[in-house]
Design a protein around this motif. Structure first.
Motif, PDB file in Angstrom:
ATOM      1  N   THR A  26       5.048 -14.077 -23.230  1.00  7.50           N
ATOM      2  CA  THR A  26       6.239 -13.613 -23.984  1.00  7.50           C
ATOM      3  C   THR A  26       7.163 -14.185 -24.026  1.00  7.50           C
ATOM      4  N   TYR A  27       7.559 -14.492 -25.136  1.00  9.78           N
ATOM      5  CA  TYR A  27       9.049 -15.010 -25.727  1.00  9.78           C
ATOM      6  C   TYR A  27       9.557 -14.255 -27.030  1.00  9.78           C
ATOM      7  N   ASN A  28      10.967 -12.846 -26.487  1.00  8.12           N
ATOM      8  CA  ASN A  28      11.236 -12.084 -27.778  1.00  8.12           C
ATOM      9  C   ASN A  28       9.802 -11.215 -28.309  1.00  8.12           C
ATOM     10  N   ASP A  58       7.135 -14.187 -18.573  1.00  7.48           N
ATOM     11  CA  ASP A  58       8.459 -14.111 -20.038  1.00  7.48           C
ATOM     12  C   ASP A  58       9.636 -15.553 -19.743  1.00  7.48           C
ATOM     13  N   ASP A  59       9.513 -16.023 -20.931  1.00 10.64           N
ATOM     14  CA  ASP A  59      10.297 -17.352 -20.725  1.00 10.64           C
ATOM     15  C   ASP A  59      11.621 -17.082 -21.006  1.00 10.64           C
ATOM     16  N   ASP A  60      12.045 -16.451 -20.052  1.00 14.59           N
ATOM     17  CA  ASP A  60      13.550 -15.994 -20.399  1.00 14.59           C
ATOM     18  C   ASP A  60      14.309 -15.503 -21.499  1.00 14.59           C
ATOM     19  N   GLU A  87      12.018 -23.256 -18.177  1.00  9.26           N
ATOM     20  CA  GLU A  87      10.233 -23.814 -18.359  1.00  9.26           C
ATOM     21  C   GLU A  87       9.980 -23.180 -19.783  1.00  9.26           C
ATOM     22  N   ARG A  88       9.157 -23.691 -20.497  1.00  9.02           N
ATOM     23  CA  ARG A  88       9.411 -23.493 -21.844  1.00  9.02           C
ATOM     24  C   ARG A  88       8.204 -23.674 -22.656  1.00  9.02           C
ATOM     25  N   GLY A  89       7.231 -22.822 -23.433  1.00  7.45           N
ATOM     26  CA  GLY A  89       5.794 -22.642 -23.483  1.00  7.45           C
ATOM     27  C   GLY A  89       4.734 -22.144 -23.504  1.00  7.45           C
ATOM     28  N   ILE A 109      -3.462 -12.606 -23.367  1.00 13.62           N
ATOM     29  CA  ILE A 109      -3.635 -11.888 -24.550  1.00 13.62           C
ATOM     30  C   ILE A 109      -2.457 -12.195 -24.836  1.00 13.62           C
ATOM     31  N   ASP A 110      -1.761 -12.062 -26.462  1.00 17.93           N
ATOM     32  CA  ASP A 110      -0.580 -12.689 -26.496  1.00 17.93           C
ATOM     33  C   ASP A 110       0.095 -11.594 -26.920  1.00 17.93           C
ATOM     34  N   GLY A 111       1.347 -11.278 -26.643  1.00 20.38           N
ATOM     35  CA  GLY A 111       2.007  -9.975 -26.403  1.00 20.38           C
ATOM     36  C   GLY A 111       3.184  -8.890 -27.693  1.00 20.38           C
ATOM     37  N   GLN A 114      -1.098  -8.733 -31.974  1.00 18.82           N
ATOM     38  CA  GLN A 114      -1.827  -8.907 -32.403  1.00 18.82           C
ATOM     39  C   GLN A 114      -3.250  -9.736 -32.264  1.00 18.82           C
ATOM     40  N   HIS A 115      -3.589  -9.377 -31.016  1.00 20.30           N
ATOM     41  CA  HIS A 115      -4.734  -9.439 -30.245  1.00 20.30           C
ATOM     42  C   HIS A 115      -5.416  -7.411 -30.083  1.00 20.30           C
ATOM     43  N   PRO A 116      -6.266  -7.378 -30.497  1.00 17.48           N
ATOM     44  CA  PRO A 116      -6.341  -6.099 -30.361  1.00 17.48           C
ATOM     45  C   PRO A 116      -6.763  -5.772 -29.350  1.00 17.48           C
ATOM     46  N   SER A 137     -12.751 -14.537 -30.551  1.00 19.28           N
ATOM     47  CA  SER A 137     -13.111 -14.516 -32.138  1.00 19.28           C
ATOM     48  C   SER A 137     -12.951 -14.212 -33.410  1.00 19.28           C
ATOM     49  N   ARG A 138     -11.758 -15.409 -34.033  1.00 17.30           N
ATOM     50  CA  ARG A 138     -12.059 -14.778 -35.377  1.00 17.30           C
ATOM     51  C   ARG A 138     -13.343 -14.921 -36.049  1.00 17.30           C
ATOM     52  N   HIS A 139     -13.890 -16.242 -36.054  1.00 15.94           N
ATOM     53  CA  HIS A 139     -15.566 -16.572 -36.580  1.00 15.94           C
ATOM     54  C   HIS A 139     -16.018 -16.197 -36.134  1.00 15.94           C
ATOM     55  N   GLY A 218     -16.135 -11.032 -31.615  1.00 13.81           N
ATOM     56  CA  GLY A 218     -15.978 -10.313 -32.972  1.00 13.81           C
ATOM     57  C   GLY A 218     -14.090 -10.203 -32.334  1.00 13.81           C
ATOM     58  N   TYR A 219     -13.062 -10.231 -33.094  1.00  9.81           N
ATOM     59  CA  TYR A 219     -11.735  -9.535 -33.374  1.00  9.81           C
ATOM     60  C   TYR A 219     -11.509  -9.594 -34.531  1.00  9.81           C
ATOM     61  N   VAL A 220     -10.411  -8.949 -35.644  1.00 11.18           N
ATOM     62  CA  VAL A 220      -9.666  -9.464 -36.432  1.00 11.18           C
ATOM     63  C   VAL A 220      -8.516 -10.151 -36.147  1.00 11.18           C
ATOM     64  N   SER A 229       6.412 -14.526 -35.232  1.00 15.20           N
ATOM     65  CA  SER A 229       5.822 -15.871 -34.441  1.00 15.20           C
ATOM     66  C   SER A 229       6.536 -17.095 -34.241  1.00 15.20           C
ATOM     67  N   LYS A 230       6.302 -17.727 -32.789  1.00 16.94           N
ATOM     68  CA  LYS A 230       6.959 -19.222 -32.689  1.00 16.94           C
ATOM     69  C   LYS A 230       6.533 -20.288 -33.102  1.00 16.94           C
ATOM     70  N   VAL A 231       5.713 -19.605 -33.938  1.00 21.51           N
ATOM     71  CA  VAL A 231       4.687 -21.230 -34.304  1.00 21.51           C
ATOM     72  C   VAL A 231       5.986 -22.043 -35.522  1.00 21.51           C
TER      73      VAL A 231
HETATM   74  N1  GDD Z   1       6.168 -16.965 -22.656  1.00 22.13           N
HETATM   75  C1  GDD Z   1       6.133 -18.109 -23.235  1.00 22.13           C
HETATM   76  N2  GDD Z   1       6.771 -19.011 -23.513  1.00 22.13           N
HETATM   77  N3  GDD Z   1       5.689 -17.293 -24.344  1.00 22.13           N
HETATM   78  C2  GDD Z   1       5.881 -17.210 -25.334  1.00 22.13           C
HETATM   79  C3  GDD Z   1       5.958 -18.817 -25.937  1.00 22.13           C
HETATM   80  C4  GDD Z   1       6.668 -19.659 -25.121  1.00 22.13           C
HETATM   81  O1  GDD Z   1       7.193 -20.555 -25.009  1.00 22.13           O
HETATM   82  N4  GDD Z   1       6.094 -18.912 -27.165  1.00 22.13           N
HETATM   83  C5  GDD Z   1       5.262 -17.891 -27.984  1.00 22.13           C
HETATM   84  N5  GDD Z   1       4.958 -17.385 -26.624  1.00 22.13           N
HETATM   85  C6  GDD Z   1       3.864 -15.980 -26.757  1.00 22.13           C
HETATM   86  C7  GDD Z   1       4.510 -15.020 -28.245  1.00 22.13           C
HETATM   87  O2  GDD Z   1       5.390 -14.222 -27.330  1.00 22.13           O
HETATM   88  C8  GDD Z   1       3.516 -14.247 -27.972  1.00 22.13           C
HETATM   89  O3  GDD Z   1       3.006 -13.383 -27.179  1.00 22.13           O
HETATM   90  C9  GDD Z   1       2.178 -15.171 -28.313  1.00 22.13           C
HETATM   91  O4  GDD Z   1       2.905 -16.120 -27.150  1.00 22.13           O
HETATM   92  C10 GDD Z   1       1.952 -15.918 -29.509  1.00 22.13           C
HETATM   93  O5  GDD Z   1       2.919 -16.377 -29.927  1.00 22.13           O
HETATM   94  P1  GDD Z   1       2.887 -16.255 -31.955  1.00 22.13           P
HETATM   95  O6  GDD Z   1       4.413 -17.077 -31.783  1.00 22.13           O
HETATM   96  O7  GDD Z   1       2.816 -14.910 -31.622  1.00 22.13           O
HETATM   97  O8  GDD Z   1       1.500 -16.845 -32.212  1.00 22.13           O
HETATM   98  P2  GDD Z   1       1.368 -16.404 -33.391  1.00 22.13           P
HETATM   99  O9  GDD Z   1       0.486 -15.597 -33.604  1.00 22.13           O
HETATM  100  O10 GDD Z   1       1.265 -17.834 -34.378  1.00 22.13           O
HETATM  101  O11 GDD Z   1      -0.505 -17.757 -32.948  1.00 22.13           O
HETATM  102  C11 GDD Z   1      -1.821 -17.448 -32.410  1.00 22.13           C
HETATM  103  O12 GDD Z   1      -2.643 -17.781 -32.806  1.00 22.13           O
HETATM  104  C12 GDD Z   1      -4.259 -18.145 -31.901  1.00 22.13           C
HETATM  105  C13 GDD Z   1      -4.359 -18.062 -34.039  1.00 22.13           C
HETATM  106  O13 GDD Z   1      -4.656 -19.028 -34.489  1.00 22.13           O
HETATM  107  C14 GDD Z   1      -1.697 -18.367 -30.941  1.00 22.13           C
HETATM  108  O14 GDD Z   1      -0.872 -17.325 -29.633  1.00 22.13           O
HETATM  109  C15 GDD Z   1      -3.292 -17.712 -30.414  1.00 22.13           C
HETATM  110  O15 GDD Z   1      -2.980 -16.814 -29.380  1.00 22.13           O
HETATM  111  C16 GDD Z   1      -4.254 -16.537 -31.162  1.00 22.13           C
HETATM  112  O16 GDD Z   1      -5.320 -16.640 -30.803  1.00 22.13           O
END
Ligand code: GDD
Ligand code: MN
Length: 400
Positions: A26-28, A58-60, A87-89, A109-111, A114-116, A137-139, A218-220, A229-231
């Motif tokens: 998790t991050y935020n 969680d990365d602080d 540490e981050r990432g 699993i994402d936090g 978005q992942h059911p 998989s989405r595909h 499969g999942y949606v 998103s942090k991307v």
């Molecule tokens: N601890 C930590 N540190 N968690 C992070 C960091 C970080 O630096 N950056 C992101 N996260 C966590 C977010 O809080 C979230 O729970 C999860 O990682 C996914 O991050 P999102 O930023 O929500 O990514 P997304 O939804 O755009 O991208 C997802 O794309 C894929 C599908 O293409 C990825 O997270 C994949 O998990 C997902 O399947």
């Protein structure tokens, strides 16, 4: 709270005390974490009572996601929280989580919901039936994305195609290599040193783990309800770097092994050589300058050169070839090396005279340029001969 283990990113092969450990990076995600923990424990308490743990890594987060998660652990004993500082990432967070995990099956699993979470049941089922890795998989049938625009779909597919081109045998093994929702057997990655870069932990696992049977469910991909998103574009860049690095693993390592040590030595040898030039110049000045000792130039140069050679020998013996010198200890051996070093330097001197003669007298090259070329060639010559003949690895050194 869990302490952050530092050091290399390697998941140990411990004796698992649980069946399943699910890591939630998790991050935020303070607005999502409560609901997520509630839903996940609801499902897992039903299918794996007492046999699982949830690990929030969680990365602080500035929004104090870790604090929110910790406040939940009173009600959810299966919940553990790791607050990483310094540490981050996403990928490294997942591995840190797996490092403290007690389960035989590891998952992520994402936090952000978005992942059911319901898909977990099918993922667990596939593993129970013998898969080493099961990817949401989405595909595949039943998979998809909610309402993604053309650009987002294009970027996502583009990344996958790029992966297929650069790393076909890794990326091509699954339909959704970008997925961050999967489970695997601990044994599939135990002992493998992971080098996660950026977001795509699944590629790392596929590239470095021992994975035979793969299943997909499969999942949606859901829309985000809270947080963001942090991307950023940086993730695309690091994804590319990741693919290239995985592709060259092994091969690059072998090239490095073959060349890195001699290159480091050559660099050191060059630095020592430069220090010798300084010693030589200074002494020449002190000995021959009329304002100093005023000795003859020839005599001064002979002394200066020999002191420079001694200087170079000492540093090369201690530093450049220190490891090899230590395997041939004793004053006698050192004296022998010193005499050989002198001989090689003398031969180098003759060689440089020949080179200057050829370049300057015969080819008409500028004399300083010719001298530079001579210095470069003689340095490499001196280095090579010293490496092969003087500070060489002897049979005794190899087999103590
Ligand atoms: N601890 C930590 N540190 N968690 C992070 C960091 C970080 O630096 N950056 C992101 N996260 C966590 C977010 O809080 C979230 O729970 C999860 O990682 C996914 O991050 P999102 O930023 O929500 O990514 P997304 O939804 O755009 O991208 C997802 O794309 C894929 C599908 O293409 C990825 O997270 C994949 O998990 C997902 O399947
Ligand atoms: Mn997300």
């Amino acid at each position: 709270m869990i302490d952050t283990p530092l050091g290399i990113l390697q998941v140990g092969d411990c004796e698992p005390t649980l069946w399943f450990s699910l890591v939630v990076p998790t991050y935020n995600e303070s607005k999502n974490v409560t609901r997520l923990v509630e839903v996940l424990t609801g499902i897992l308490d039903r299918v794996l009572p007492q046999q699982y743990e949830l690990i929030v890594v969680d990365d602080d987060s500035p929004d104090r996601t870790w604090a929110v998660a910790e406040s939940l652990s009173a009600c959810y004993p299966q919940l553990r929280v790791m607050r990483r500082q310094g540490e981050r990432g996403l990928s490294s967070a997942v591995i840190r989580g797996w490092q403290v995990a007690r389960g035989q099956i590891l998952g992520v699993i994402d936090g952000d919901l978005q992942h059911p979470p319901e898909t977990l049941v099918e993922l667990l089922q596939a593993i129970a039936e013998g898969a080493d890795l099961c990817v949401a998989s989405r595909h595949v049938e039943g998979g998809g994305v909610s309402d993604w625009g053309v650009v987002r779909r294009f970027l996502s597919r583009g990344a996958q195609v790029l992966g297929l081109i650069i790393l076909p045998r890794v990326v091509g093994r699954v339909s959704d290599p970008m997925s961050g929702y999967f489970l695997l057997r601990r044994s599939a990655i135990a002992g493998a040193v992971l080098h996660p870069l950026g977001y795509k932990i699944l590629i790392e696992v596929l590239g470095r783990g021992q994975i035979e049977r793969i299943a997909e469910v499969g999942y949606v991909f859901q829309e985000r309800q809270a947080g963001e998103s942090k991307v950023t574009w940086k993730q695309y860049v690091s994804y590319l770097g990741h693919l290239v690095r995985l592709r060259s693993r092994g091969r690059l390592g072998r090239i490095r092994e073959r060349w890195q040590v001699p290159l480091t030595r050559l660099l050191r040898f060059g630095i020592v050589g430069l220090s010798g030039v300084v010693v030589d110049m200074l002494l020449l000045y002190v000995l021959s300058d009329p304002s100093m000792l005023g000795l003859g130039v020839t005599r001064s140069k002979v002394i200066a050169a020999e002191v420079a050679i001694i200087n170079n020998f000492v540093w090369n013996d201690l530093w450049t070839f220190g490891d090899r010198a230590r395997s041939q200890p004793g004053a006698n051996a050192r004296l022998k090396r010193f005499l050989k070093f002198n001989l090689v330097c003398l031969a180098g001197l003759l060689l440089s005279v020949v080179i200057i003669y050829l370049l300057f007298d015969r080819l008409g090259m500028n004399r300083y340029l010719a001298n530079l070329v001579a210095i470069a060639i003689v340095t490499i010559w001196n280095f090579g001969i010293n490496l092969q003949l003087n500070w060489r690895v002897t049979a005794v050194g190899k087999k103590p």
